[in-house]
Motif scaffolding. Structure first.
Motif, short mmCIF file in Angstrom:
data_model
loop_
_atom_site.label_atom_id
_atom_site.label_comp_id
_atom_site.label_asym_id
_atom_site.label_seq_id
_atom_site.Cartn_x
_atom_site.Cartn_y
_atom_site.Cartn_z
N THR A 71 0.62 -1.08 0.05
CA THR A 71 0.00 0.20 0.17
C THR A 71 0.91 1.18 0.02
N TRP A 72 0.60 2.30 -0.79
CA TRP A 72 1.02 3.37 -1.02
C TRP A 72 0.31 4.67 -0.65
N LEU A 73 0.55 5.76 -0.64
CA LEU A 73 -0.35 7.06 -0.82
C LEU A 73 0.34 7.73 -2.05
N GLY A 74 -0.33 7.94 -3.08
CA GLY A 74 0.15 8.66 -4.16
C GLY A 74 0.68 10.04 -4.16
N ASN A 75 1.52 10.53 -4.94
CA ASN A 75 2.17 11.95 -4.67
C ASN A 75 1.94 12.90 -6.00
N ASN A 76 1.31 12.30 -7.02
CA ASN A 76 0.90 12.88 -8.31
C ASN A 76 2.33 13.09 -9.07
N VAL A 77 3.22 12.19 -8.79
CA VAL A 77 4.68 12.51 -9.48
C VAL A 77 4.85 10.92 -9.76
N ALA A 78 5.14 9.79 -8.95
CA ALA A 78 5.60 8.80 -9.15
C ALA A 78 4.57 7.85 -9.94
N THR A 79 5.05 7.33 -10.84
CA THR A 79 4.23 6.25 -11.69
C THR A 79 4.71 4.85 -11.53
N ALA A 80 5.86 4.65 -11.08
CA ALA A 80 6.46 3.18 -10.87
C ALA A 80 6.45 2.85 -9.36
N PHE A 81 5.65 1.74 -9.29
CA PHE A 81 5.77 1.22 -7.87
C PHE A 81 6.19 -0.44 -7.82
N THR A 82 7.39 -0.35 -6.80
CA THR A 82 7.86 -1.67 -6.85
C THR A 82 7.41 -2.65 -5.74
N LEU A 83 7.05 -3.68 -6.06
CA LEU A 83 6.39 -4.59 -5.01
C LEU A 83 7.51 -5.25 -4.01
N THR A 84 7.00 -5.54 -2.79
CA THR A 84 8.07 -5.88 -1.94
C THR A 84 8.47 -7.26 -2.15
N LYS A 85 7.63 -7.99 -2.67
CA LYS A 85 7.95 -9.57 -2.97
C LYS A 85 7.85 -9.59 -4.57
N THR A 86 8.06 -10.58 -5.14
CA THR A 86 8.11 -10.93 -6.44
C THR A 86 6.76 -11.86 -6.94
N ALA A 87 6.02 -10.89 -7.48
CA ALA A 87 4.48 -11.98 -7.83
C ALA A 87 4.65 -12.72 -8.83
N LEU A 88 4.01 -13.97 -8.60
CA LEU A 88 3.95 -15.06 -9.58
C LEU A 88 3.73 -14.66 -11.03
N SER A 89 2.96 -13.84 -11.21
CA SER A 89 2.79 -13.46 -12.62
C SER A 89 1.81 -12.03 -12.93
N ALA A 90 1.56 -11.47 -13.97
CA ALA A 90 0.81 -10.11 -14.03
C ALA A 90 -0.68 -10.64 -13.66
N ALA A 91 -1.08 -11.75 -14.09
CA ALA A 91 -2.38 -12.20 -13.88
C ALA A 91 -2.71 -12.43 -12.36
N LYS A 92 -1.66 -12.48 -11.53
CA LYS A 92 -1.95 -12.66 -10.18
C LYS A 92 -1.97 -11.19 -9.36
N ILE A 93 -1.88 -10.14 -10.03
CA ILE A 93 -2.02 -8.69 -9.50
C ILE A 93 -3.35 -8.12 -9.58
N ALA A 94 -3.80 -7.17 -8.61
CA ALA A 94 -5.05 -6.48 -8.69
C ALA A 94 -4.63 -5.21 -8.11
N VAL A 95 -4.92 -4.26 -9.02
CA VAL A 95 -4.34 -2.95 -8.54
C VAL A 95 -5.72 -2.01 -8.37
#
Length: 104
Positions: A39-63
């Motif tokens: 979880t993050w709070l947006g800052n109107n600048v950052a577009t890239a968010f690095t996850l703390t763990k490596t996801a299994l696949s893009a299909a296993k991610i909900a934003v």
């Protein structure tokens, strides 16, 4: 860079003081890996968010941004690493609640 919190389903409870989120919506289903949430709070600048763990696949991610499920592709793209990086086409607004649920 946005500030990340380490709260997750089985540990630290959600509080406004810790991460700005008081509740979250989940659905029950079968999983291949271990569910996790960053979880993050947006800052109107950052577009890239690095996850703390490596996801299994893009299909296993909900934003979610401010509780609204975002579409992939369209609103964001994913590069599964390590590290796994979610990149938005437009930066989330200042103080927007950015929740990324995934399996690792």
């Amino acid at each position: 860079a946005p500030f990340i919190t380490e709260a997750h389903l089985w540990g630290t409870p959600f509080t406004a003081l810790l991460d700005g989120a008081l509740e979250s919506q989940f659905s029950e289903r079968m999983t291949e890996g271990i569910p996790f949430m960053d979880t993050w709070l947006g800052n109107n600048v950052a577009t890239a968010f690095t996850l703390t763990k490596t996801a299994l696949s893009a299909a296993k991610i909900a934003v979610f941004v401010d509780g609204v499920l975002k579409a992939n592709p369209g609103d964001y793209t994913v590069v599964v690493g390590p590290p796994t990086v979610v990149t938005f086409g437009a930066a989330p607004a200042s103080s927007a609640d950015v929740d990324i649920l995934y399996e690792y």
